[in-house]
Every structure is written in structure tokens, then in C-alpha cells.
Design a protein around this motif. Structure first.
Motif, PDB file in Angstrom:
ATOM      1  N   PHE A  11      23.583  28.014 -49.365  1.00  0.00           N
ATOM      2  CA  PHE A  11      22.748  27.819 -48.181  1.00  0.00           C
ATOM      3  C   PHE A  11      23.559  27.127 -47.088  1.00  0.00           C
ATOM      4  O   PHE A  11      23.918  25.963 -47.208  1.00  0.00           O
ATOM      5  N   VAL A  12      23.825  27.844 -46.016  1.00  0.00           N
ATOM      6  CA  VAL A  12      24.696  27.345 -44.957  1.00  0.00           C
ATOM      7  C   VAL A  12      23.872  27.103 -43.698  1.00  0.00           C
ATOM      8  O   VAL A  12      23.164  27.992 -43.229  1.00  0.00           O
ATOM      9  N   VAL A  13      24.014  25.891 -43.149  1.00  0.00           N
ATOM     10  CA  VAL A  13      23.276  25.526 -41.943  1.00  0.00           C
ATOM     11  C   VAL A  13      24.139  25.729 -40.707  1.00  0.00           C
ATOM     12  O   VAL A  13      25.297  25.313 -40.663  1.00  0.00           O
ATOM     13  N   GLU A 120      29.518  22.221 -46.156  1.00  0.00           N
ATOM     14  CA  GLU A 120      30.037  22.418 -44.800  1.00  0.00           C
ATOM     15  C   GLU A 120      28.912  22.919 -43.901  1.00  0.00           C
ATOM     16  O   GLU A 120      28.274  23.929 -44.186  1.00  0.00           O
ATOM     17  N   VAL A 121      28.677  22.198 -42.828  1.00  0.00           N
ATOM     18  CA  VAL A 121      27.642  22.523 -41.856  1.00  0.00           C
ATOM     19  C   VAL A 121      28.356  22.862 -40.547  1.00  0.00           C
ATOM     20  O   VAL A 121      29.301  22.185 -40.147  1.00  0.00           O
ATOM     21  N   VAL A 177      33.116  31.461 -39.088  1.00  0.00           N
ATOM     22  CA  VAL A 177      32.245  30.901 -40.130  1.00  0.00           C
ATOM     23  C   VAL A 177      32.555  31.534 -41.475  1.00  0.00           C
ATOM     24  O   VAL A 177      32.730  30.843 -42.495  1.00  0.00           O
ATOM     25  N   LEU A 178      32.621  32.845 -41.521  1.00  0.00           N
ATOM     26  CA  LEU A 178      32.858  33.542 -42.793  1.00  0.00           C
ATOM     27  C   LEU A 178      34.240  33.232 -43.344  1.00  0.00           C
ATOM     28  O   LEU A 178      34.396  33.068 -44.572  1.00  0.00           O
ATOM     29  N   ALA A 179      35.240  33.094 -42.479  1.00  0.00           N
ATOM     30  CA  ALA A 179      36.581  32.731 -42.942  1.00  0.00           C
ATOM     31  C   ALA A 179      36.588  31.322 -43.527  1.00  0.00           C
ATOM     32  O   ALA A 179      37.196  31.079 -44.571  1.00  0.00           O
ATOM     33  N   ARG A 180      35.906  30.385 -42.858  1.00  0.00           N
ATOM     34  CA  ARG A 180      35.830  29.003 -43.369  1.00  0.00           C
ATOM     35  C   ARG A 180      35.150  28.960 -44.729  1.00  0.00           C
ATOM     36  O   ARG A 180      35.597  28.272 -45.633  1.00  0.00           O
ATOM     37  N   LEU A 181      34.069  29.714 -44.877  1.00  0.00           N
ATOM     38  CA  LEU A 181      33.367  29.719 -46.148  1.00  0.00           C
ATOM     39  C   LEU A 181      34.200  30.383 -47.235  1.00  0.00           C
ATOM     40  O   LEU A 181      34.176  29.968 -48.399  1.00  0.00           O
TER      41      LEU A 181
END
Length: 184
Positions: A11-13, A120-121, A177-181
């Protein structure tokens, strides 16, 4: 891309300054096939405008924050069955931070001891060039910036790592965002 197993780690905010591009980013992530939950505040305002209006943020901000907490909790429960990453446009911490600001209710009282989201938010910074007021966002940029400052303190105080999103195109933000995750 890795797919975490535990629900809260999936779950990513996306939070931060009102009018900073969160909802547009969520639309892009949904277009790419990710589960996304819309902002509780916008849904509450729409319901209140169609109903009594008693919990509108400009009528009774504390009632609005309490409704946002309840809606964010329901969103978390509803998202548990979604596979893969689930993105939230704001969430429980945002609502609890608002209630803490308005009424002095400690964050932990509204949240409980459980970690609700990925560690990570992502926060969108104030972006005056794209900020727009509308029927559902009646506060000005100064109020949005003050809220952003509170969120910059609230998330780390609860042990979350905050990453500020760059002011780039929506596609570049989604890639970021997707790269960081994927790297975590």
C-alpha cells in the motif's frame, strides 16, 4: 517488479500539497494497471455537497477529518484483496494529521499501533503553476502549503521515509515512483 506479500507493504501513499498533481499521477498509475484509491477528502466533499453539508471542511473541519479517518480505514480494508501495488491518493496519516492540527488529538490515537502503508511515502511539493481552486478545493495555496509542511513532519514522525516527487511530467513522475518501489 517485485510484488510484496504483506498488504501494508504493498500500500503506497501519494500525499503532499493539495493541487500538486496527486490525482493526475494516480490516474496514470491506474492507466498502467495498478489499483488506485481516490482521495477520501474529495469523495467526502462530493457526498456532503449532495447531502447536508455538515462535514464540509469549510463548515466543520474536525467532522471532515473524522470522516476522512473512517473512509481511509475502510479503503485500507477494501484494498487488502487487491494484488500487487495499491496506490492511495492521501490516506489515514493525512486525515490523522489534520485532526491533530485541528483538535490536538495525538496522531497515534487516530492511527493505532499498526503500520498501514509501505515505508516509503511519496509527497508532491507545492507547485503554484498548476494549483487550481475549485468547488471541492476551496482553500488557497497558502493553506495547502501549510498542510504540506505538517505532512512533512507527520510521516517521518511515524517512521515513514518521505520521498519528494520531482516537478516533471506525469509520465516521468509515474516512472519515478515505480522505479523507486522496484529498487526497494
Amino acid at each position: 517488479m517485485p510484488r510484496p506479500d504483506h498488504a501494508s507493504s504493498r500500500f503506497v501513499v501519494l500525499s503532499g500539497c493539495s493541487g500538486g498533481g496527486k490525482s493526475t499521477l494516480l490516474d496514470e498509475l491506474a492507466r498502467r494497471g495498478h489499483a488506485c484509491l481516490p482521495e477520501p477528502g474529495r469523495r467526502i466533499v462530493a457526498e456532503e455537497l449532495a447531502g447536508s453539508g455538515a462535514a464540509l471542511p469549510w463548515v466543520d473541519a474536525a467532522a471532515f477529518a473524522r470522516r476522512a479517518i473512517a473512509m481511509a480505514q475502510a479503503d485500507i480494508a477494501a484494498a487488502a484483496d487487491q494484488p500487487g501495488w495499491v496506490f492511495f491518493d492521501r490516506g489515514l496519516v493525512d486525515a490523522a494529521a489534520a485532526l491533530a492540527h485541528l483538535c490536538g488529538v495525538p496522531l497515534i490515537e487516530s492511527l493505532g499501533p499498526v503500520r498501514h502503508y509501505h515505508d516509503e511515502v511519496f509527497l508532491v511539493p507545492p507547485w503554484p503553476e498548476i494549483y487550481v481552486q475549485d468547488a471541492e478545493r476551496q482553500h488557497g495555496l497558502a493553506a495547502a502549503e501549510a498542510e504540506y509542511a505538517r505532512l512533512l513532519q507527520a510521516y517521518p514522525a511515524l517512521g515513514y521515509h518521505v520521498t519528494i516527487l520531482p516537478k516533471v511530467s506525469v509520465a516521468e513522475r509515474a516512472n519515478f515512483v515505480l522505479a523507486r518501489l522496484g529498487a526497494r
